[in-house]
Structures are given as structure tokens and as C-alpha cells.
Write an enzyme that holds these catalytic residues in place. Structure first.
Site, mmCIF file in Angstrom:
data_model
loop_
_atom_site.group_PDB
_atom_site.id
_atom_site.type_symbol
_atom_site.label_atom_id
_atom_site.label_comp_id
_atom_site.label_asym_id
_atom_site.label_seq_id
_atom_site.Cartn_x
_atom_site.Cartn_y
_atom_site.Cartn_z
ATOM 1 N N ASP A 83 -83.721 2.972 -80.436
ATOM 2 C CA ASP A 83 -83.803 1.795 -81.302
ATOM 3 C C ASP A 83 -85.217 1.666 -81.860
ATOM 4 O O ASP A 83 -86.194 1.660 -81.110
ATOM 5 C CB ASP A 83 -83.417 0.552 -80.481
ATOM 6 C CG ASP A 83 -83.186 -0.677 -81.330
ATOM 7 O OD1 ASP A 83 -82.890 -0.527 -82.527
ATOM 8 O OD2 ASP A 83 -83.277 -1.791 -80.789
ATOM 9 N N HIS A 84 -85.347 1.576 -83.169
ATOM 10 C CA HIS A 84 -86.619 1.337 -83.852
ATOM 11 C C HIS A 84 -87.704 2.363 -83.505
ATOM 12 O O HIS A 84 -88.806 2.003 -83.070
ATOM 13 C CB HIS A 84 -87.134 -0.076 -83.572
ATOM 14 C CG HIS A 84 -86.339 -1.145 -84.253
ATOM 15 N ND1 HIS A 84 -86.339 -1.345 -85.620
ATOM 16 C CD2 HIS A 84 -85.472 -2.058 -83.744
ATOM 17 C CE1 HIS A 84 -85.521 -2.337 -85.930
ATOM 18 N NE2 HIS A 84 -84.979 -2.787 -84.804
ATOM 19 N N SER A 235 -77.000 -10.708 -82.055
ATOM 20 C CA SER A 235 -76.517 -11.531 -80.951
ATOM 21 C C SER A 235 -76.047 -12.871 -81.494
ATOM 22 O O SER A 235 -76.595 -13.396 -82.473
ATOM 23 C CB SER A 235 -77.626 -11.756 -79.915
ATOM 24 O OG SER A 235 -77.820 -10.598 -79.128
ATOM 25 N N ILE A 276 -76.873 -5.634 -80.214
ATOM 26 C CA ILE A 276 -76.817 -6.829 -79.358
ATOM 27 C C ILE A 276 -77.738 -6.635 -78.157
ATOM 28 O O ILE A 276 -77.600 -5.666 -77.413
ATOM 29 C CB ILE A 276 -75.377 -7.087 -78.877
ATOM 30 C CG1 ILE A 276 -74.468 -7.412 -80.069
ATOM 31 C CG2 ILE A 276 -75.337 -8.218 -77.852
ATOM 32 C CD1 ILE A 276 -73.005 -7.455 -79.723
ATOM 33 N N THR A 278 -80.055 -9.890 -77.042
ATOM 34 C CA THR A 278 -80.332 -11.236 -76.533
ATOM 35 C C THR A 278 -79.162 -11.829 -75.755
ATOM 36 O O THR A 278 -79.357 -12.438 -74.691
ATOM 37 C CB THR A 278 -80.713 -12.167 -77.698
ATOM 38 O OG1 THR A 278 -81.954 -11.727 -78.255
ATOM 39 C CG2 THR A 278 -80.854 -13.607 -77.233
#
Length: 355
Positions: A83-84, A235, A276, A278
Site C-alpha cells: 500500500d502506497h 472505511s 479498509i 480504520t
């Protein structure tokens, strides 16, 4: 089944018209919860780790947790996604550690906080696509900067996120630029900016079209009907999870997330991956707070981590059902190896299609 690449999984999701939740993990309990929920609902899944998670858990530990999940749940296709990623070196190190998919977030420069221009984004994302596809690994790119349409600011998660004020144009992906971006980079999935942001505090009120621009997704889908889109910061921040946290000593101010019905709307218009994090953090934290508040004498981590994991299993099951993922793991007859995927890239079989 072996680990699946993001491209093979999202191609199947497009054929069967479902979306796949991509759950962030940092520890064993999160990994086990996702695996248990996926097995219970017969769902393929995406487990992703940010640079912050990799620093926290260590790549070696993450790699062995992923190996363990594929052994515990051999019937479930599991995509392991970065991710990122902030540059080619970060993406390459993930590939070397067994990730079957990487995100090159060229919307920001390598510092992870300075918005980049289109030319930089194309160049760095193309570099990663060329590199990863040689090994059969999938690539997600991002066009537009994640952030709030309410306050014009970026968000920050694990040290990654735009700093300072952002223009409306920066906060919304331009559909025409999206076509050019996909054509030049050959990414397998495209993360779009449309008002979502990381963390719990996404919106100060229930979101409408002024702050959650789902029309951007629909416009891109009209121009790129075969591209797999990604919704970041998705989220839903359920009220019941906020209430549990606050009932047992938390101090979360009232906040709103992305409504599930809006995500379902996105899935109908080409969204195939839904990030998702949080929601799962809140599910875990609420139960940990509850056990420690009700049983202050407790010191055994298993006593509060077990109900915490169970709460996360419940939430993950919900998302698999709501996104249409449930029932699709067994429909994937064979997981292609990265070597097989590399051959498909080399032949041009997986090049983006236009028109």
C-alpha cells in the site's frame, strides 16, 4: 491455493461484477481475522501492508504471516499488496519479499508528502510497471491526491500523505488525464481521488455529492470501462464501533465515513478494490477497551485479543458479503503463478484496452 496477483483477482472480480476489500494489517490477530472471515464466506481477499506496517512488523515477520495464511487456508486466493509505495526501491523490496502486487503512489513525490505533477507521476509509475510486470507482479497507480473536499487538505497515514492546502483540481482525478495515465503506464489498477481520505475523520457530516464525488468514478468508467478502479480511505466508520470505543473510555469525536451503499455504487461502475483499515482498527480497539474496563485485573493479552479478533472477523465478513466477494473464492479454478503472469505481460495480453 497459492498467492494470487492483483491483476488475476480483479479480472475475475470484473467478470463476476464484485468488489474486493483490501484490508491493511500490522499483526497476527489482524491476519488471522481476515483469513477466518474469508474462509467462512468463501471469499478471495487482498491483504495489504503500508510502509509503516512494514517498519512496525518487519518484512520477515510479514512474509511468514502470509505464508502461514496460505497454509491455514489453502482454498482461499490471497493477494499480498504493498500500500502506497513511494518509489521504485520500496516497490522492489516488497516484490523481493513475496508481495504479488505493489502500489506506486506517484501522486506524491518520494518524500510521501509533496504533491507531484503529472509528468513525474507517469514516469515513476511506468518505471515500476515495467519492472514489476517483468516478474509477473501487478501494479496499482494513483492519479489525483487523496484528501478532503471539505477542508482542502491532504491526509496522513503512517507518515504518508500530502501536506498543505490542495486545490479542488488536485483532489479530483481528471477522467481525460486518467486515460492518458493508463495508456502510458499500463497499470493494472487505478486509485482515484474523489474526496475520500485515510483515518476515521473523513467527513464532518454524512457525505453527499459535494464532499464525496462518486460522479468522478462514473465518468472514468465511461472512458475506461475495462480499467479496475480503487477506492482508498473507504472505511465506513460505523456508529456502533464509535459508540463501543467511547462507552469504555475512548474520546472519539463524532465522525462519518464512506457509506457502504456508495461503495456498492462504485462497484457497479468499475471499482474492484476497496481499501479498509480504520474500521478494523476500531473493531479491535473497542473490544480491547471493553475487556480492560470490565476486567481491570486482566493482564493476559489473549483475554482481550481474542474478542478483539472476533469483532474484526465479524466486520470483515460483513464487507465480503456487502461487496459481493462472498462465494467467489471457489469460482477461481486455478491461480496463475507470477511466471505465467509475466509471460502474459510479455505477449501484450494484459495491456490496457481503449475504445
Amino acid at each position: 491455493m497459492a498467492r494470487i496477483t492483483l491483476r488475476q483477482l480483479l479480472d475475475h472480480a470484473a467478470e463476476q461484477s464484485y468488489g474486493v476489500p483490501a484490508f491493511n494489517i500490522n499483526n497476527m490477530e489482524q491476519a488471522l481475522a481476515i483469513g477466518e472471515a474469508a474462509a467462512a464466506t468463501d471469499s478471495p481477499t487482498i491483504i495489504q501492508a503500508s510502509r509503516g506496517a512494514r517498519a512496525y512488523a518487519n518484512d520477515t515477520m510479514l512474509r511468514h504471516m502470509m505464508d502461514a495464511l496460505t497454509e491455514i487456508y489453502p482454498q482461499i486466493p490471497i493477494c499480498v499488496h504493498l500500500d502506497h509505495g513511494n518509489g521504485p526501491p520500496t516497490c522492489m523490496s516488497a516484490i523481493q519479499n513475496g508481495f504479488t502486487s505493489v502500489m506506486m503512489d506517484g501522486s506524491l513525490k518520494a518524500d510521501g508528502k509533496t504533491p507531484a505533477d503529472f509528468a513525474y507521476n507517469v514516469a515513476v509509475t511506468k518505471t515500476v510497471s515495467d519492472m514489476a510486470h517483468l516478474g509477473g507482479v501487478s501494479v496499482e497507480g494513483e492519479l489525483g491526491v487523496l484528501g478532503s473536499l471539505e477542508n482542502g487538505k491532504g491526509d496522513k497515514e503512517d507518515g504518508h500523505g500530502a501536506e498543505g492546502a490542495l486545490s479542488h483540481d488536485q483532489l479530483l482525478t481528471d477522467p481525460d488525464e486518467a486515460v492518458k495515465f493508463v495508456r502510458e503506464t499500463k497499470v493494472d489498477a487505478l486509485a482515484v481521488a474523489m474526496g475520500t481520505s485515510h483515518g476515521a475523520y473523513k467527513f464532518s457530516r454524512k457525505p453527499d455529492g459535494a464532499v464525496l464525488a462518486m460522479n468522478v468514478i462514473e465518468a472514468i468508467h465511461r472512458k475506461l470501462p475495462t480499467i479496475h478502479m480503487v477506492m482508498h480511505g473507504s472505511s465506513s466508520v460505523p456508529q456502533e464501533l464509535q459508540d463501543v470505543i467511547n462507552e469504555y473510555g475512548g474520546k472519539m469525536p463524532q465522525t462519518w465515513g464512506v457509506p457502504v451503499e456508495e461503495i456498492q455504487r462504485g462497484i457497479k461502475h468499475g471499482v474492484r478494490k476497496v481499501n479498509i483499515d480504520t474500521d478494523n482498527r476500531m473493531a479491535l480497539t473497542g473490544q480491547i477497551r471493553r475487556v480492560l474496563a470490565q476486567h481491570p485485573e486482566e493482564f493476559d493479552p489473549r483475554k482481550y485479543l481474542t474478542p478483539a479478533k472476533e469483532a474484526m472477523v465479524k466486520l470483515c465478513k460483513q464487507r465480503f458479503e456487502e461487496f459481493g466477494t462472498a462465494g467467489n473464492a471457489s469460482k477461481i479454478s486455478r491461480v496463475l503463478t507470477t511466471t505465467e503472469m509475466a509471460a502474459r505481460y510479455a505477449k501484450g495480453e494484459l495491456d490496457p484496452k481503449f475504445g
